[in-house]
Scaffold this motif. Structure first.
Motif, short mmCIF file in Angstrom:
data_model
loop_
_atom_site.label_atom_id
_atom_site.label_comp_id
_atom_site.label_asym_id
_atom_site.label_seq_id
_atom_site.Cartn_x
_atom_site.Cartn_y
_atom_site.Cartn_z
N ALA A 1 5.00 9.41 20.47
CA ALA A 1 4.32 8.89 19.27
C ALA A 1 5.05 9.32 18.01
N LEU A 2 5.40 10.58 17.95
CA LEU A 2 6.07 11.10 16.76
C LEU A 2 7.44 10.44 16.57
N GLY A 3 8.14 10.25 17.68
CA GLY A 3 9.44 9.58 17.61
C GLY A 3 9.31 8.19 17.01
N PHE A 4 8.28 7.47 17.42
CA PHE A 4 8.07 6.12 16.89
C PHE A 4 7.77 6.17 15.39
N PHE A 5 6.94 7.11 14.99
CA PHE A 5 6.59 7.18 13.57
C PHE A 5 7.79 7.57 12.72
N VAL A 6 8.59 8.49 13.23
CA VAL A 6 9.76 8.93 12.47
C VAL A 6 10.67 7.74 12.18
N VAL A 7 10.89 6.91 13.18
CA VAL A 7 11.81 5.79 12.99
C VAL A 7 11.15 4.67 12.19
N ALA A 8 9.87 4.41 12.47
CA ALA A 8 9.20 3.31 11.78
C ALA A 8 9.04 3.60 10.30
N TYR A 9 8.92 4.86 9.92
CA TYR A 9 8.70 5.23 8.52
C TYR A 9 9.91 5.95 7.94
N SER A 10 11.04 5.28 7.93
CA SER A 10 12.21 5.95 7.38
C SER A 10 12.41 5.64 5.90
N ALA A 11 11.78 4.57 5.43
CA ALA A 11 11.98 4.15 4.04
C ALA A 11 10.91 4.79 3.17
N PHE A 12 11.21 5.96 2.68
CA PHE A 12 10.19 6.69 1.93
C PHE A 12 10.12 6.34 0.46
N GLY A 13 11.16 5.71 -0.08
CA GLY A 13 11.17 5.40 -1.51
C GLY A 13 9.97 4.57 -1.88
N ASN A 14 9.74 3.51 -1.14
CA ASN A 14 8.57 2.68 -1.38
C ASN A 14 7.58 2.78 -0.22
N PHE A 15 7.86 3.68 0.68
CA PHE A 15 6.98 4.02 1.79
C PHE A 15 6.48 2.79 2.54
#
Lengths: 326, 269, 421
Positions: free
Chosen positions: C338-352
């Motif tokens: 689960a964490l692995g998926f979230f890490v990759v899915a949410y890589s664009a933090f500038g506009n989140f």
């Protein structure tokens, strides 16, 4: 070496779906910025004015040599020109872009793609067209059907039951008979002619906020739910309702009117500012929006119905089709 | 003058809505006709794939593991097979042995990693994300070496790691259809396209997982446990989703191309 | 005991990330397939309100002419326009350029700030004192406003509840390198989908402080901008909402900007955003929870929006917790996946924005091959996470040491502009 080959196979399998992206990085094909039209301005007459400019440039390029082929409305079309007057007889069909210096007349049931008259334009009953453009007055008979838009510099009169496509604009008066349907209309003013009275009273929920008949409010009026403004009220500021809005007959609102849901505007109501409604909107008989000096707009997110004798000085915009009540 | 007769088909449309659809809406006004078909197709396909996985994950995992073992054995890697179980099903896991690290070796690993971190911090030429990624790898290896130095052993033996990888592989198979299904449900894919995207993603992951399981076993038989946590944390489940998004991106690009050429596909705000 | 705590922490991280994933999934669904809330751009008016445009500038000689020319060229009647470019402690030729424009156009009234605090909030406060109009627009110096944008933005204020309006930011130097291309993806997701959905759902669209405007009297009644605040725009958004005002989003009001072209510049920018944003979170969270005029949904969305720059450190901490669990041999397979998926899915933090949100935005924008870059957003994960975490640490340091952050300007690429599609 064997170990390396195992790792390489793993890396290759991993990288396979990433290959198009890698190629796009190395040899970009879609890397340009989104095209923001820096010259874009909101102009109700955009369709008409841009088409006039295009036709003028074509005429300059061809030195008036007719007919010629040119791109018009995303399609290669043949332009045909008459010095003064073009007449399309009853039931005839024209496939060209028609250009006339003085007048174009369409007989009953005529069908045409595009037409431009530097003078007047007269349409009989049941005419079907894609776009119509004219520098003088334009008159549409009953049950005419426009696919895209019409634009005139003079008055436009539209007969009963006609459909005006996505936009009908004029720099002067736009008269809509009963049963006319339209997407966007601009006129100074847009006027509805005869028809039955709107009759139906607007509905608000039981917990609506209510402004009593004849009340006078000096500032803005903002309601968190439905709002019912009684007859003959005077509001000096703007009105906003997060629910449905009913404005009683004879009321006058100096500012803007915003409704997050449906709105019913009673007879003879005067609004000095814009009327912006996200739901259905019904304007009662004799409603007046804006004036000859301050051009305002009516925006309706769903269905718009205009009663008799409505006068809107400016732009009327609906997302689906609006109609003058039949 | 009078105009020429028009051929059939050039006359104006009688469809009122067509008038508005004739113009491709500007991107800020675009939206899509709301339809439950796409969402239903995604849901149905996800459920079907999950059901199929529930029924067949064990034989599939066994087949992959045996294939891995067979290939590695032919290449001369000392691996074998042993039985294990997960989610109530009997499975087979790869077995292998790892060299044991001596203290001096671990100290050298720590020093080398620290030196690497310093170098990649000072260096300015590789792009920053690349340097951060290398440093993160080094940091994990360094942490693991330090842990090994003090604890003497990791929480996972070679067998434990192998079982962990096998279980991760199966869990990932189950998560991918749900993840991809939720993503594709948002887009106007046709039903067969939705099914294709989900199936291709799952199918691809079978391949990736199978190859990776073998690669990790081969690597660890050579390097010993020092790379174990780095391999699992950075190249384990984290890695699966990147190419899955790659496949999803390819499907989206295909969809986008189709949408741009189909004016009627869009609705105005 | 340690293992239990670590497991609980990982579970907490997964719950938080699931919350965000569901939220953004719904935003994407709303933007793609549900009825969109109209903005006021279709209101035509020949009776426009007078407007003041403020352009804060610090060492902007490379771009100053471009932005001023663009505003002057606009279709807003010059008689209703006042432009206040603020020369904020510039050491280059900015002041001379502003002087030149001030002499050429009567409605351009440059303001020169050479003493006192430096930074955009202070520049805005000083300009607000000079502004003579109720409607105030703000553009950053590296922006290129189109001809009709002022009118589009000004129309928002026909709604008496609107306190501020925000337009869409479109990167212009996209083709420069991989960073600018990835940032362009981020921006699309953040505006085309995220902002529009939050506007549709009457949640918490943000005033971004660069292509937007506000009511002068409202901002002054809220005591102007906090000169110590690095994310004055987010802070203003929160204060507007908690005081009963609305922020609206104008998706059609598009404006070009320059995104950072170097990793160093991007790092500093993200770090500054994170520092300011987290400070805004700390400052506004209790007001947000208590604000009587906010609905429950608005309150939740407001808090989730303010907290976005706290998420990367939380996600990193979850990753580190998993690493410890791995070393101890107590890792949960499900949480690792689960964490692995979230890490990759949410890589664009500038506009989140997660990848599906960015993908949806790009489909709406008509992208083609650039969509292939979606998986490459993961390339930014560690870089972004560390930049944002540094910003969070700065915020904590500011709180402990009671220090004032110094405004750091984003490096411009000397007016570098590329071809458009």
């Amino acid at each position: 070496m064997l170990l390396l080959s195992v790792v390489v196979v793993f890396a290759a399998v991993f990288a396979l779906p990433l290959l198009p992206g890698f190629l796009e990085i190395v040899r970009p094909r879609d890397c340009k910025a989104l095209n923001v039209d820096q010259g874009y301005v909101r102009d109700p007459h955009f369709f008409g004015e841009s088409s006039r400019a295009k036709i003028r440039s074509y005429l300059q390029e061809t030195h008036g040599q007719m007919p010629f082929l040119a791109r018009f409305l995303s399609r290669r079309s043949e332009f045909a020109f008459a010095d003064a007057r073009i007449e399309i007889k009853d039931g005839q069909t024209a496939r060209n872009v028609l250009l006339a210096e003085e007048c174009i007349v369409f007989g009953d049931g005529a069908r045409v793609l595009d037409a431009y008259s530097a003078g007047t334009m007269l349409l009989g009953n049941g005419v079907a067209a894609r776009t119509l453009l004219c520098d003088g007055p334009m008159s549409l008979g009953e049950d005419c059907r426009i696919d895209r838009w019409i634009d005139a510099r003079g008055d436009i009169t539209v007969g009963h039951g006609s459909v005006l496509g996505s936009s009908a604009t004029t720099a002067q008066r736009l008269e809509l008979s009963a049963g006319v349907r339209f997407g966007r209309a601009f006129g100074l003013p847009v006027v509805t002619l005869s028809g039955a009275s709107t009759g139906l009273p607007g509905q608000t929920r039981a917990n609506a906020e209510v402004v009593a008949d004849g009340a006078q409010v000096d500032g803005d009026l903002i309601a968190r739910r439905d709002l019912r403004i009684g007859d003959g009220c005077r509001i000096r500021g703007s009105v906003k309702a997060h629910g449905a809005l009913v404005i009683g007959s004879g009321s006058a609102i100096a500012g803007n009117v915003i409704a997050r849901a449906d709105a019913w505007v009673g007879d003879s109501v005067t609004v000095g500012g814009h009327l912006f409604c996200e739901g259905d909107l019904r304007l009662g008989d004799g409603t007046r929006i804006g004036n000859a000096v301050r051009h305002k707009s009516v925006y309706c997110g769903k269905h718009l119905e205009l009663g008799n004798g409505v006068r809107i000085f400016g732009w009327v915009v609906t997302e689906p089709l609006g109609r003058a009540i039949a | 003058m009078t105009a020429a007769q028009a051929p059939a088909g050039t006359s104006p449309s009688r469809d009122e809505a067509a008038a508005r659809r004739a113009i491709l809406p500007h991107r800020s006004y675009r939206t899509l006709p709301s339809t439950a078909t796409g969402a239903f197709a995604a849901l149905a396909c996800t459920v079907l794939v999950e059901l199929a996985l529930a029924l067949y994950f064990a034989p599939l995992a066994r087949t992959l593991t045996r294939a891995d073992a067979s290939v590695l054995q032919r290449m001369g890697f000392p691996v074998g097979l042993e039985s294990t179980a997960f989610l109530g099903k009997a499975l087979t896991a790869l077995t292998f042995t790892m060299p044991v690290h001596r203290y001096l070796e671990l100290v050298l690993w720590i020093l080398a990693c620290l030196a690497g971190i310093v170098v990649f911090t000072v260096l300015k030429s590789p792009p920053a994300p690349l340097r951060y990624f290398v440093n993160f790898n080094l940091l994990i290896v360094c942490s693991e070496a330090t842990y090994l130095l003090f604890a003497g052993h990791l929480g996972y033996s070679a067998r434990g790691f192998s079982v962990l990888m096998l279980r991760t592989m199966i869990v990932t198979w189950f998560v991918i259809p749900a993840f991809v299904g939720a993503m594709v449900a948002l887009f106007p894919f046709r039903a067969w396209e939705t099914a294709a995207v989900i199936v291709v993603c799952v199918g691809y992951d079978f391949l990736l997982e199978g190859v990776r399981y073998a690669a990790f076993a081969a690597l660890l038989t050579h390097t010993g446990p020092i790379l174990m946590s780095d391999l699992f944390l950075l190249y384990g489940p984290l890695l699966d989703i990147i190419p899955i998004i790659g496949i999803f991106a390819i499907a989206l690009a295909y969809l986008s191309r189709r949408m741009q050429t189909s004016v009627g596909a869009w609705e105005w705000l | 005991m340690v293992v239990t705590i670590l497991h609980l922490w990982v579970l907490f991280v997964i719950v938080i990330m699931t919350l965000y994933a569901v939220r953004h999934w719904y935003f994407t669904l709303d933007r793609m397939m549900m009825r969109q809330r109209p903005y006021f751009q279709d209101l035509y008016d020949n009776d426009l309100p007078p407007v003041t445009v403020i352009v804060p500038m610090h060492d902007e000689e490379a771009v100053a002419r471009n932005v001023l020319d663009a505003i002057v060229r606009g279709d807003y009647p010059h008689g209703l326009l006042e432009i206040i470019p603020v020369d904020d402690h510039s050491g280059d030729g900015t002041a001379a350029i502003l002087r030149e424009y001030g002499e050429r156009y009567a409605f351009v009234k440059p303001l020169y700030v050479a003493t006192g605090l430096r930074g955009k909030p202070n520049a805005l406060n000083l300009a607000l004192q000079e502004a003579s109009n109720e409607i105030v627009m703000v553009f950053d110096a590296d922006y290129t406003p189109g001809r009709g944008i002022l009118r589009e933005l000004a129309m928002a204020f026909v709604d008496p509840e609107v306190g501020a309006v925000m337009g869409r930011v479109v990167p212009q130097n996209t083709s420069r390198n991989l960073l600018t291309r990835l940032l362009s993806l981020e921006r699309s997701g953040g505006y085309q989908v995220d902002q529009q959905a939050r506007y549709n759902l009457d949640l918490f669209p943000q005033y971004g402080g660069t292509v937007g405007g506000f009511r002068r009297s409202v901002v002054l009644s809220l005591h102007g901008f906090d000169a110590q605040m690095l994310a004055e725009d987010t802070d203003l958004t929160a204060r507007l909402f908690t005081n009963g005002w609305k922020v609206v989003y104008a998706n059609r009001a598009e404006c070009y900007e320059e995104v950072p072209i170097s990793w160093e510049a991007r790092f500093r920018q993200l770090r500054r955003w994170s520092r300011g944003h987290n400070r805004a979170l700390y400052r506004n969270i209790s007001n947000m929870l208590r604000a009587p005029r906010l609905s429950f949904r608005q309150r939740c969305d407001g808090i989730l929006t303010l907290a976005v720059y706290a998420i990367p450190p939380i996600l990193l901490s979850g990753f580190l917790a998993n690493m410890l669990l791995f070393l101890m041999g107590a890792l949960s397979v499900w949480s690792a996946v689960a964490l692995g998926f979230f890490v990759v899915a949410y890589s664009a933090f500038g506009n989140f924005g997660p990848v599906y949100e960015i993908g949806a935005a790009e489909v709406l924008d008509g992208a083609r091959q650039r969509l292939y870059l979606l998986p490459y957003l993961f390339y930014l994960f560690l870089f972004n996470s560390w930049a944002v975490t540094s910003g969070l640490l700065d915020t904590l340091g500011d709180g402990i040491k009671r220090r004032s952050p110094l405004w750091e300007k984003t490096t411009r690429s000397s007016g570098d502009r590329n071809a458009v599609a």
